[in-house]
Design a protein around this motif. Sequence first.
Motif, PDB file in Angstrom:
ATOM      1  N   SER A 147      14.213   8.831   9.919  1.00  0.00           N
ATOM      2  CA  SER A 147      14.863   9.131   8.645  1.00  0.00           C
ATOM      3  C   SER A 147      15.742   7.959   8.229  1.00  0.00           C
ATOM      4  N   GLU A 148      16.275   8.058   7.032  1.00  0.00           N
ATOM      5  CA  GLU A 148      17.113   6.978   6.506  1.00  0.00           C
ATOM      6  C   GLU A 148      18.359   6.756   7.350  1.00  0.00           C
ATOM      7  N   ASP A 149      18.897   7.821   7.966  1.00  0.00           N
ATOM      8  CA  ASP A 149      20.135   7.689   8.736  1.00  0.00           C
ATOM      9  C   ASP A 149      19.891   7.483  10.236  1.00  0.00           C
ATOM     10  N   TRP A 150      18.663   7.106  10.602  1.00  0.00           N
ATOM     11  CA  TRP A 150      18.331   6.859  12.009  1.00  0.00           C
ATOM     12  C   TRP A 150      19.143   5.691  12.556  1.00  0.00           C
ATOM     13  N   CYS A 151      19.550   5.775  13.813  1.00  0.00           N
ATOM     14  CA  CYS A 151      20.263   4.688  14.481  1.00  0.00           C
ATOM     15  C   CYS A 151      19.467   4.236  15.696  1.00  0.00           C
ATOM     16  N   ALA A 157      13.569   9.811  17.924  1.00  0.00           N
ATOM     17  CA  ALA A 157      12.491   9.045  17.293  1.00  0.00           C
ATOM     18  C   ALA A 157      11.624   8.439  18.382  1.00  0.00           C
ATOM     19  N   ALA A 158      10.411   8.921  18.514  1.00  0.00           N
ATOM     20  CA  ALA A 158       9.557   8.434  19.587  1.00  0.00           C
ATOM     21  C   ALA A 158       8.196   7.990  19.086  1.00  0.00           C
ATOM     22  N   GLY A 159       8.058   7.790  17.770  1.00  0.00           N
ATOM     23  CA  GLY A 159       6.773   7.377  17.227  1.00  0.00           C
ATOM     24  C   GLY A 159       6.487   5.923  17.522  1.00  0.00           C
ATOM     25  N   PRO A 160       5.244   5.481  17.296  1.00  0.00           N
ATOM     26  CA  PRO A 160       4.897   4.074  17.508  1.00  0.00           C
ATOM     27  C   PRO A 160       5.635   3.181  16.512  1.00  0.00           C
ATOM     28  N   PRO A 161       5.828   1.930  16.829  1.00  0.00           N
ATOM     29  CA  PRO A 161       6.579   1.041  15.940  1.00  0.00           C
ATOM     30  C   PRO A 161       5.848   0.802  14.619  1.00  0.00           C
ATOM     31  N   VAL A 162       6.604   0.890  13.541  1.00  0.00           N
ATOM     32  CA  VAL A 162       6.069   0.665  12.204  1.00  0.00           C
ATOM     33  C   VAL A 162       7.000  -0.277  11.450  1.00  0.00           C
ATOM     34  N   TRP A 163       6.474  -0.813  10.341  1.00  0.00           N
ATOM     35  CA  TRP A 163       7.335  -1.484   9.371  1.00  0.00           C
ATOM     36  C   TRP A 163       7.835  -0.377   8.451  1.00  0.00           C
ATOM     37  N   TRP A 164       9.154  -0.220   8.371  1.00  0.00           N
ATOM     38  CA  TRP A 164       9.791   0.865   7.637  1.00  0.00           C
ATOM     39  C   TRP A 164      10.493   0.317   6.398  1.00  0.00           C
ATOM     40  N   ARG A 169      15.576   2.531  -5.582  1.00  0.00           N
ATOM     41  CA  ARG A 169      16.973   2.873  -5.873  1.00  0.00           C
ATOM     42  C   ARG A 169      17.249   4.356  -5.716  1.00  0.00           C
ATOM     43  N   THR A 170      16.255   5.160  -5.912  1.00  0.00           N
ATOM     44  CA  THR A 170      16.441   6.610  -5.798  1.00  0.00           C
ATOM     45  C   THR A 170      16.011   7.126  -4.424  1.00  0.00           C
ATOM     46  N   GLY A 171      15.852   6.232  -3.471  1.00  0.00           N
ATOM     47  CA  GLY A 171      15.454   6.650  -2.126  1.00  0.00           C
ATOM     48  C   GLY A 171      13.959   6.518  -1.929  1.00  0.00           C
ATOM     49  N   GLY A 172      13.413   7.412  -1.149  1.00  0.00           N
ATOM     50  CA  GLY A 172      11.978   7.370  -0.883  1.00  0.00           C
ATOM     51  C   GLY A 172      11.628   6.513   0.308  1.00  0.00           C
ATOM     52  N   CYS A 173      12.495   6.529   1.351  1.00  0.00           N
ATOM     53  CA  CYS A 173      12.194   5.735   2.541  1.00  0.00           C
ATOM     54  C   CYS A 173      10.859   6.207   3.121  1.00  0.00           C
ATOM     55  N   HIS A 174      10.138   5.257   3.728  1.00  0.00           N
ATOM     56  CA  HIS A 174       8.821   5.609   4.240  1.00  0.00           C
ATOM     57  C   HIS A 174       8.350   4.604   5.274  1.00  0.00           C
ATOM     58  N   ASP A 175       7.392   5.041   6.106  1.00  0.00           N
ATOM     59  CA  ASP A 175       6.698   4.153   7.025  1.00  0.00           C
ATOM     60  C   ASP A 175       5.626   3.450   6.203  1.00  0.00           C
ATOM     61  N   ALA A 176       5.725   2.134   6.085  1.00  0.00           N
ATOM     62  CA  ALA A 176       4.776   1.397   5.249  1.00  0.00           C
ATOM     63  C   ALA A 176       3.487   1.082   5.993  1.00  0.00           C
ATOM     64  N   SER A 177       3.599   0.729   7.277  1.00  0.00           N
ATOM     65  CA  SER A 177       2.424   0.333   8.037  1.00  0.00           C
ATOM     66  C   SER A 177       2.785   0.233   9.513  1.00  0.00           C
ATOM     67  N   PRO A 178       1.858   0.599  10.396  1.00  0.00           N
ATOM     68  CA  PRO A 178       2.089   0.267  11.807  1.00  0.00           C
ATOM     69  C   PRO A 178       2.210  -1.256  11.943  1.00  0.00           C
ATOM     70  N   ILE A 179       3.055  -1.691  12.846  1.00  0.00           N
ATOM     71  CA  ILE A 179       3.186  -3.128  13.080  1.00  0.00           C
ATOM     72  C   ILE A 179       1.834  -3.654  13.538  1.00  0.00           C
TER      73      ILE A 179
END
Length: 200
Positions: A147-151, A157-164, A169-179
């Motif tokens: 999530s956006e507030d992940w530290c 959070a145990a998923g595979p590494p991604v480019w996040w 401006r209105t948010g919409g954080c997302h996993d863009a692609s696996p590394i």
Amino acid sequence: MTGGAGTGDDGCRGESGRAEPERGEAGWWPGLEAALAVVNRDVRATLPGQEPLILMVTPAPDGAAGSTGSYGGQEVYVAMADGRSHGNPVHTGDLEEGAPPEPGDAATVLSVVAEAAQETVMELLWQVWPLCREHGIGMHPRPAGTSEDWCPGETAAAGPPVWWCRGGRTGGCHDASPIGELADTLRGKERRALRRGRRR
């Protein structure tokens, strides 16, 4: 961004008064090498004409075998093809005596190498990398599904590494692609150019 130990006045290694870094010998850090090969797929896909990144090795300060980021008295950095690097050595923490030189967790190694590669590329090429195709802003390595507030260090959070991407401006954080798979996010014209380049 700050340079790690042994940097020159501009924060880049290879220009200081202590022992010069050397290219990492193949097979010495198999986990780091495998992770860098994955990250280099993203370099090839998004930075046309850029040489693959490499591992550089420099003696740890005072030859301290247990210093942060050091493997057997050496520090390993992700560097440009010419040997220049920026930032911290690739590691996941201080090595204790008798600890293996690399963590056994491939996802952790990939995240650490991707972060180091990003810092070197951004600082030495003076550009944001990699960019989210949807929002046009820089992305960061994270476990999938955060999530956006992940530290960093959170065990939830145990998923595979991604480019996040943090989104617009209105948010919409997302996993863009696996590394390692940014080529799949390219537009048709860019993807065709990448395939032509691979055939050459």
